[in-house]
Design a protein around this motif. Structure first.
Motif, short mmCIF file in Angstrom:
data_model
loop_
_atom_site.label_atom_id
_atom_site.label_comp_id
_atom_site.label_asym_id
_atom_site.label_seq_id
_atom_site.Cartn_x
_atom_site.Cartn_y
_atom_site.Cartn_z
N SER A 8 0.82 -1.21 0.00
CA SER A 8 0.00 0.00 0.00
C SER A 8 0.85 1.27 0.00
N LEU A 9 2.09 1.18 0.48
CA LEU A 9 2.97 2.34 0.47
C LEU A 9 3.47 2.65 -0.94
N PHE A 10 3.58 1.62 -1.79
CA PHE A 10 4.10 1.80 -3.14
C PHE A 10 3.02 1.87 -4.21
N ALA A 11 1.79 1.56 -3.89
CA ALA A 11 0.70 1.57 -4.87
C ALA A 11 0.28 3.01 -5.16
N LYS A 12 0.04 3.27 -6.42
CA LYS A 12 -0.41 4.61 -6.83
C LYS A 12 -1.59 4.46 -7.78
N ALA A 13 -2.51 5.39 -7.72
CA ALA A 13 -3.64 5.39 -8.65
C ALA A 13 -3.18 6.02 -9.96
N GLN A 14 -3.88 5.67 -11.04
CA GLN A 14 -3.55 6.29 -12.32
C GLN A 14 -3.97 7.74 -12.30
N VAL A 15 -3.16 8.58 -12.88
CA VAL A 15 -3.47 9.99 -13.00
C VAL A 15 -3.54 10.31 -14.48
N TYR A 16 -4.72 10.66 -14.95
CA TYR A 16 -4.90 10.99 -16.35
C TYR A 16 -4.60 12.47 -16.56
N PRO A 17 -4.04 12.84 -17.71
CA PRO A 17 -3.69 14.24 -17.93
C PRO A 17 -4.90 15.14 -18.14
N ILE A 18 -6.05 14.57 -18.50
CA ILE A 18 -7.23 15.38 -18.75
C ILE A 18 -8.34 14.95 -17.80
N GLN A 19 -8.91 15.93 -17.09
CA GLN A 19 -9.99 15.66 -16.15
C GLN A 19 -11.26 16.32 -16.69
N VAL A 20 -12.33 15.53 -16.83
CA VAL A 20 -13.61 16.04 -17.31
C VAL A 20 -14.62 15.91 -16.18
N THR A 21 -15.27 17.03 -15.84
CA THR A 21 -16.28 17.04 -14.79
C THR A 21 -17.62 17.47 -15.39
N PRO A 22 -18.60 16.55 -15.48
CA PRO A 22 -19.91 16.93 -16.00
C PRO A 22 -20.77 17.53 -14.89
N ILE A 23 -21.55 18.55 -15.24
CA ILE A 23 -22.46 19.19 -14.29
C ILE A 23 -23.83 19.28 -14.95
N LEU A 24 -24.81 18.54 -14.39
CA LEU A 24 -26.18 18.59 -14.89
C LEU A 24 -26.96 19.62 -14.10
N LEU A 48 -10.20 20.07 -17.73
CA LEU A 48 -8.93 20.57 -17.21
C LEU A 48 -7.80 19.72 -17.77
N PHE A 49 -6.84 20.38 -18.39
CA PHE A 49 -5.65 19.70 -18.92
C PHE A 49 -4.54 19.91 -17.91
N ARG A 50 -4.16 18.87 -17.20
CA ARG A 50 -3.22 18.96 -16.08
C ARG A 50 -1.76 19.08 -16.49
N ASP A 51 -1.41 18.62 -17.69
CA ASP A 51 0.00 18.63 -18.11
C ASP A 51 0.39 20.05 -18.51
N ALA A 52 1.08 20.75 -17.62
CA ALA A 52 1.43 22.15 -17.85
C ALA A 52 2.50 22.33 -18.92
N ASN A 53 3.17 21.27 -19.33
CA ASN A 53 4.26 21.37 -20.31
C ASN A 53 3.80 21.25 -21.75
N GLU A 54 2.52 21.01 -21.98
CA GLU A 54 2.06 20.77 -23.34
C GLU A 54 1.10 21.88 -23.78
N LEU A 55 1.23 22.26 -25.05
CA LEU A 55 0.39 23.31 -25.62
C LEU A 55 -0.37 22.80 -26.83
N ASN A 56 -1.56 23.34 -27.02
CA ASN A 56 -2.36 23.12 -28.22
C ASN A 56 -2.60 21.63 -28.50
N ARG A 57 -3.02 20.89 -27.49
CA ARG A 57 -3.29 19.45 -27.64
C ARG A 57 -4.73 19.23 -28.09
N GLN A 58 -4.91 18.50 -29.19
CA GLN A 58 -6.24 18.21 -29.70
C GLN A 58 -6.82 17.02 -28.94
#
Length: 96
Positions: A8-24, A48-58
């Protein structure tokens, strides 16, 4: 027990570079077509695009609705859909 603690000390969850939050927006309707035919804004997508090093990603969006025996998915590519470009560290809001 010790092995589980060490793992459990070494396990990590996946972190995706793009986070989408839907609001109804209420009132909620059970018919999917009512979200496309109304003049009011019923659905907002905060992207939200979390990768601060990348620009103009389609990016492309895919809709998946699951629950109570439903499994509705959009196609992999929607012809005629506007292109969505994101800059690292920035967020955009799309409305339907």
């Amino acid at each position: 027990m010790l092995i589980l603690l060490i793992f459990s000390l070494f396990a990590k969850a996946q972190v995706y570079p793009i986070q989408v939050t839907p609001i109804l927006t209420p009132p909620y309707n059970l018919k999917l077509s009512s979200y496309a035919t109304t003049t009011d804004i019923k659905l907002r997508l905060n992207i939200l695009f979390r990768d601060a090093n990348e620009l103009n990603r389609q990016v492309r969006l895919k809709l998946i609705i699951k629950g109570q025996g439903l499994n509705i998915q959009s196609q992999q590519f929607v012809m005629g859909a506007p292109l969505v470009f994101l800059n690292g560290g920035n967020s955009i809001q799309l409305t339907i």
